[in-house]
Design an enzyme around this catalytic site. Structure first.
Site, PDB file in Angstrom:
ATOM      1  N   LYS A   1       0.823  -1.208   0.000  1.00  0.00           N
ATOM      2  CA  LYS A   1       0.000   0.000   0.000  1.00  0.00           C
ATOM      3  C   LYS A   1       0.867   1.273   0.000  1.00  0.00           C
ATOM      4  O   LYS A   1       2.056   1.215   0.291  1.00  0.00           O
ATOM      5  CB  LYS A   1      -0.952  -0.024   1.198  1.00  0.00           C
ATOM      6  CG  LYS A   1      -1.832  -1.291   1.246  1.00  0.00           C
ATOM      7  CD  LYS A   1      -2.835  -1.356   0.092  1.00  0.00           C
ATOM      8  CE  LYS A   1      -3.309  -2.746  -0.259  1.00  0.00           C
ATOM      9  NZ  LYS A   1      -4.253  -3.354   0.663  1.00  0.00           N
TER      10      LYS A   1
HETATM   11  C1  LIG Z   1      -5.164  -4.546   1.014  1.00  0.00           C
HETATM   12  C2  LIG Z   1      -6.625  -4.448   1.064  1.00  0.00           C
HETATM   13  C3  LIG Z   1      -7.368  -4.924   2.155  1.00  0.00           C
HETATM   14  C4  LIG Z   1      -6.774  -5.738   3.249  1.00  0.00           C
HETATM   15  O1  LIG Z   1      -5.717  -5.161   3.929  1.00  0.00           O
HETATM   16  P1  LIG Z   1      -4.617  -6.078   4.648  1.00  0.00           P
HETATM   17  O2  LIG Z   1      -3.771  -5.093   5.368  1.00  0.00           O
HETATM   18  O3  LIG Z   1      -3.887  -6.823   3.585  1.00  0.00           O
HETATM   19  O4  LIG Z   1      -5.336  -6.994   5.573  1.00  0.00           O
HETATM   20  C5  LIG Z   1      -8.729  -4.704   2.161  1.00  0.00           C
HETATM   21  N1  LIG Z   1      -9.340  -4.062   1.162  1.00  0.00           N
HETATM   22  C6  LIG Z   1      -8.672  -3.608   0.087  1.00  0.00           C
HETATM   23  C7  LIG Z   1      -9.418  -2.877  -0.983  1.00  0.00           C
HETATM   24  C8  LIG Z   1      -7.296  -3.801  -0.003  1.00  0.00           C
HETATM   25  O5  LIG Z   1      -6.644  -3.356  -1.075  1.00  0.00           O
END
Ligand SMILES: *Cc1c(COP(=O)(O)O)cnc(C)c1O
Length: 429
Positions: A207
């Site tokens: 992210k």
């Molecule tokens: C990455 C992501 C998640 C989950 O986050 P994690 O930190 O990997 O548990 C949920 N929703 C979206 C849209 C994502 O891109």
């Protein structure tokens, strides 16, 4: 336009567009990251449950930093974006048998967390140009059992928040804004994540704000914030006034049972450092993406667009639609492989709709076997949504790190698309 005879695409042994120069790395440690981590290491206070040492926890400091950044009243950091979604759903009172509307196009966690609280994900279609939840489709999916809507801001687009907020309000539903891919984006001048009853974020490795693993849930509602504090710390919550030094800061109130979904002090310290560089990195990605939009549009491609109210876009991924008429007989995965070979950068189709995704299969986990009725309600086989299907067939995407380079990187990406479009006959099955 076609390639000259004998001019092979890189995927067939031709010379790649881009040599071996590496793409910008991700994640990228911010200035001050190492010092912040060392400070936690030396402090002996590695968890928010560690004894009070007379100072605020790094988690409190990051929560204040992130809430301030977003313009939100409360921030509850969590161990992951998944944990933030689960915490948000439970805080909003979503539970056994409730229906929750969610777009079919997203990372699996947007829907698996709904299953996880014993509720029923109801997939709704996306808008074809933004790839985000279509407000009309969401409203059409509402039944007397509907309790909440989870909206997802996908890749580089914000959903139509005005319309979705209005749908939620009209029907008395909670709106949870999965902003895992939209740290820093703004809609009518306000940050994404602050339009829902709760906004959730992921700080996973991939992210745009990262601590390897991590997450946060934000809200303006003090009651929801207090519930989320309990839900993420095994039913404990911080005392109103600090305890004596050496004593625990978390008290067992008996108000609400929780789980351990806490972010560690290392991750919080790292995130406070990383957050300082987020805006500048978002700016670089946005500038490069705007140039790429122009270059690819000239070639007849359609870059993903964001909803009308968007005032500042951010890029978790860059997504673009292939000209359908030219690619009717060529699978987008093959085009992605060809681009990958030209660029040394992973270019792939966008998410498959969750009802067709190998990552989403309620029947594979016995915990969701809450009886025949429930299994039938959560059966993904009952969905088949045209815009989500078409998006999976026609859109390609690549990770935001490739937008952190310079103009020559953008030109290379555009040139790779030009070559692959011109040489598409080499990809026909
Ligand atoms: C990455 C992501 C998640 C989950 O986050 P994690 O930190 O990997 O548990 C949920 N929703 C979206 C849209 C994502 O891109």
């Amino acid at each position: 336009m076609t390639l000259a005879a004998g001019d092979r695409l890189a995927v067939h042994g031709g010379t790649p567009v881009r040599g071996t120069r590496p793409w910008p790395r991700w994640p990228r440690p911010a200035r001050g990251a190492i010092a912040a981590l060392e400070e936690v290491l030396d402090s002996g206070r590695w968890s928010i449950a560690s004894p009070y040492d007379g100072r605020p926890t790094r988690e409190q400091l990051f929560a204040a930093d992130f809430a301030g950044y977003l313009g939100s009243r409360h921030c509850v950091p969590t161990a992951s974006g998944t944990a933030a979604l689960t915490t948000a759903l439970e805080a909003c009172g979503v539970g056994a048998g409730d229906e929750v509307i969610v777009p079919a196009l997203s990372w699996a966690a947007s829907a698996s967390t709904i299953l996880g609280v014993n509720a029923v994900p109801v997939f709704a279609d996306v808008a074809p140009d933004t790839l985000c939840l279509d407000p009309a489709a969401a409203e059409a999916a509402i039944t007397p059992a509907t309790r909440a809507i989870v909206v997802v801001h996908l890749y580089s687009a914000l959903a139509d928040l005005d319309a979705l907020r209005a749908v939620a309000d009209r029907h008395g539903l909670a709106l949870i804004e999965d902003s895992a891919q939209a740290h820093g984006a703004t809609y009518r001048g306000r940050k994404a994540g602050t339009f829902g009853d709760v906004g959730t974020f992921s700080m996973h490795h991939t992210k745009v704000l990262s601590s390897g693993e991590g997450g946060a849930a934000v809200t303006d509602d003090a009651r929801l914030a207090r519930r989320m504090e309990h839900l993420r710390a095994d039913g404990r919550c911080r005392t109103a006034r600090p305890p004596a030094v050496g004593m625990p800061e978390l008290v067992e109130t008996g108000e609400l049972m929780g789980s351990n979904r806490c972010l560690s002090e290392f991750q919080s310290a790292l995130l406070s450092a990383q957050l300082k560089e987020l805006d500048a990195q978002n700016d670089v990605r946005r500038t490069n993406a705007a140039l790429l939009d122009a270059l690819l549009t000239d070639q007849g491609l359609c870059p993903q667009v964001s909803s009308a109210g968007t005032t500042r876009r951010t890029y978790f991924g860059y997504a673009v639609r292939l000209p359908e008429d030219d690619f009717r007989h060529i699978p987008s995965a093959a085009v992605g492989e060809a681009l990958t070979a030209e660029l040394g950068l992973a270019v792939r189709p966008v998410y498959r709709p969750l009802y067709a995704s190998p990552l989403y299969d309620p029947a594979s986990r016995r915990r969701f076997d809450l009886g025949r009725d429930h299994l039938k309600r959560v059966d993904p086989g009952r969905y088949d949504l045209p815009a989500s299907n078409r998006a999976a067939r026609t859109f390609l995407t690549f990770h935001h790190a490739a937008l952190l380079g310079d103009t020559s990187d953008v030109l290379a990406i555009a040139e790779a698309f030009r070559r692959v479009l011109a040489g598409r006959e080499q990809l026909a099955p």
